[in-house]
Design a protein around this motif. Sequence first.
Motif, PDB file in Angstrom:
ATOM      1  N   THR A   1       0.826  -1.214   0.000  1.00 37.94           N
ATOM      2  CA  THR A   1       0.000   0.000   0.000  1.00 37.94           C
ATOM      3  C   THR A   1       0.854   1.255   0.000  1.00 37.94           C
ATOM      4  O   THR A   1       0.558   2.228  -0.713  1.00 37.94           O
ATOM      5  CB  THR A   1      -0.936   0.009   1.222  1.00 37.94           C
ATOM      6  N   HIS A   2       1.926   1.266   0.776  1.00 36.36           N
ATOM      7  CA  HIS A   2       2.747   2.468   0.904  1.00 36.36           C
ATOM      8  C   HIS A   2       3.797   2.603  -0.196  1.00 36.36           C
ATOM      9  O   HIS A   2       4.344   3.697  -0.395  1.00 36.36           O
ATOM     10  CB  HIS A   2       3.434   2.484   2.270  1.00 36.36           C
ATOM     11  N   ARG A   3       4.082   1.534  -0.890  1.00 40.87           N
ATOM     12  CA  ARG A   3       5.108   1.599  -1.930  1.00 40.87           C
ATOM     13  C   ARG A   3       4.554   2.017  -3.284  1.00 40.87           C
ATOM     14  O   ARG A   3       5.306   2.247  -4.211  1.00 40.87           O
ATOM     15  CB  ARG A   3       5.797   0.234  -2.064  1.00 40.87           C
TER      16      ARG A   3
ATOM     17  N   GLU B   1       9.438   5.295  -3.763  1.00 39.90           N
ATOM     18  CA  GLU B   1      10.671   4.539  -3.701  1.00 39.90           C
ATOM     19  C   GLU B   1      10.576   3.498  -2.582  1.00 39.90           C
ATOM     20  O   GLU B   1       9.686   3.548  -1.745  1.00 39.90           O
ATOM     21  CB  GLU B   1      11.853   5.484  -3.434  1.00 39.90           C
ATOM     22  N   VAL B   2      11.509   2.556  -2.599  1.00 40.74           N
ATOM     23  CA  VAL B   2      11.575   1.574  -1.521  1.00 40.74           C
ATOM     24  C   VAL B   2      11.928   2.313  -0.233  1.00 40.74           C
ATOM     25  O   VAL B   2      12.927   3.027  -0.166  1.00 40.74           O
ATOM     26  CB  VAL B   2      12.630   0.492  -1.832  1.00 40.74           C
ATOM     27  N   SER B   3      11.100   2.170   0.798  1.00 38.07           N
ATOM     28  CA  SER B   3      11.238   2.981   2.002  1.00 38.07           C
ATOM     29  C   SER B   3      11.826   2.200   3.173  1.00 38.07           C
ATOM     30  O   SER B   3      11.589   0.999   3.313  1.00 38.07           O
ATOM     31  CB  SER B   3       9.871   3.523   2.433  1.00 38.07           C
ATOM     32  N   PRO B   4      12.592   2.895   4.026  1.00 40.88           N
ATOM     33  CA  PRO B   4      13.000   2.279   5.289  1.00 40.88           C
ATOM     34  C   PRO B   4      11.776   2.114   6.182  1.00 40.88           C
ATOM     35  O   PRO B   4      10.755   2.779   5.987  1.00 40.88           O
ATOM     36  CB  PRO B   4      13.989   3.286   5.879  1.00 40.88           C
TER      37      PRO B   4
ATOM     38  N   CYS C   1      12.089  -7.060   1.644  1.00 38.03           N
ATOM     39  CA  CYS C   1      13.195  -6.323   1.005  1.00 38.03           C
ATOM     40  C   CYS C   1      13.280  -4.863   1.425  1.00 38.03           C
ATOM     41  O   CYS C   1      13.458  -3.960   0.585  1.00 38.03           O
ATOM     42  CB  CYS C   1      13.075  -6.412  -0.517  1.00 38.03           C
ATOM     43  N   VAL C   2      13.128  -4.566   2.712  1.00 39.53           N
ATOM     44  CA  VAL C   2      13.275  -3.186   3.162  1.00 39.53           C
ATOM     45  C   VAL C   2      14.763  -2.845   3.186  1.00 39.53           C
ATOM     46  O   VAL C   2      15.605  -3.690   3.475  1.00 39.53           O
ATOM     47  CB  VAL C   2      12.646  -2.975   4.564  1.00 39.53           C
ATOM     48  N   PRO C   3      15.144  -1.603   2.875  1.00 37.85           N
ATOM     49  CA  PRO C   3      16.561  -1.225   2.840  1.00 37.85           C
ATOM     50  C   PRO C   3      17.170  -1.045   4.228  1.00 37.85           C
ATOM     51  O   PRO C   3      18.361  -1.274   4.425  1.00 37.85           O
ATOM     52  CB  PRO C   3      16.551   0.084   2.064  1.00 37.85           C
TER      53      PRO C   3
END
Length: 363
Positions: A88-90, A94-97, A123-125
């Motif tokens: 939902t948030h992506r 961008e890929v978010s912390p 796959c969170v950074p």
Amino acid sequence: MAARTIVIDHGSGYMKAGFCGWNEPHLIFPSIVNYKPCKENPGPSSAQRVLGLGIDIFHPDTFSYPIQRGRVLNWEGVEHMWSFVMETHRKGHEVSPVMFTECPLRRPADRRKTLEIMFESLCVPSLLLADQMEMSLYATGLLTGVVVDSGYGLTRVQPYYLGRPLQNGCRVLEFAGQDLSTYLKKSLFRDDSSIPQVFRLQMADSIQFKQCYVPQNLGEAMDVLQSLPAGSDLKNVYQLPDGTTMDLTPMQRLAPEMFFSPEVFDLQVPSLSQALVDSINVCEASLQPELLSHVIACGGNTMYPGFSNRMSQELARNYPSGPKAIVKLGSTRKYSVWMGASIVAHLSTYKSEWMTKVEYDER
């Protein structure tokens, strides 16, 4: 961290999530999953079932809570909920912390499993695991005080001094909102097994949030409610979906008394106020006046009308010659853990506590 950090607070009763910096979480939904059989293979095994969020109206008796009393019992269900939040948030971003709040009851194995899901499956950074009680404290802007958090599965008390937890004062009670809900369901429906479980849950929740309150004196409140003529107070009447009504008993209206007098409901646990008093009493005497003047109440159970007055009354009774106890109730106290985490996500002082995917792989 970046302004696009996703903050997730996953409690026993509700999931709260949103980007840090917002005034409240964007997603708030019950921490419930359901399993329904596939049309092709309607069997009982997990490989033959479809996992979904919430309660499926076509299979209303297949729902469950993957987290109970602060402990994860169903990691598959938990991962499914986290995946929904991340997707939902992506969207379009961008890929978010991720900043994730965790219950003080979490075991080391639970933390390792959380890291595994976040870094390997989602796959969170980078990730920061934050203590829920500490986040509730920061949501108020204070560093010293006693946090009293009563949610769906647990009631917890934790004193802090200058941001440091006073561990001797930690109290965790496996007694909270779900016990009140269970009492209402049993008293409303007795042993009538013909009524669907989902309807019982919805009715109990509706009465809890709309018609229950905390009395200042149980005996006096009982006398007042019992003296009212039937139907004279709409708060004593619950309207069923078919238009018929049922009268609530005084004890159903006064069910939140459970948090202050659990023995009245045949519960063998300390009251919320007793846990708070015990927590303060084990702290150094020199700190107690300051702790009493900063009692921070948060969580869904503190939303009942009359809660803060009753808590102040209980503290005054236990400390008759001490300083006046001040119970602080924020307007967003249902989301105080999430709000505190949203604030902390911006602080550079926590930068060293973040773990990156590279660090996770190396460890």
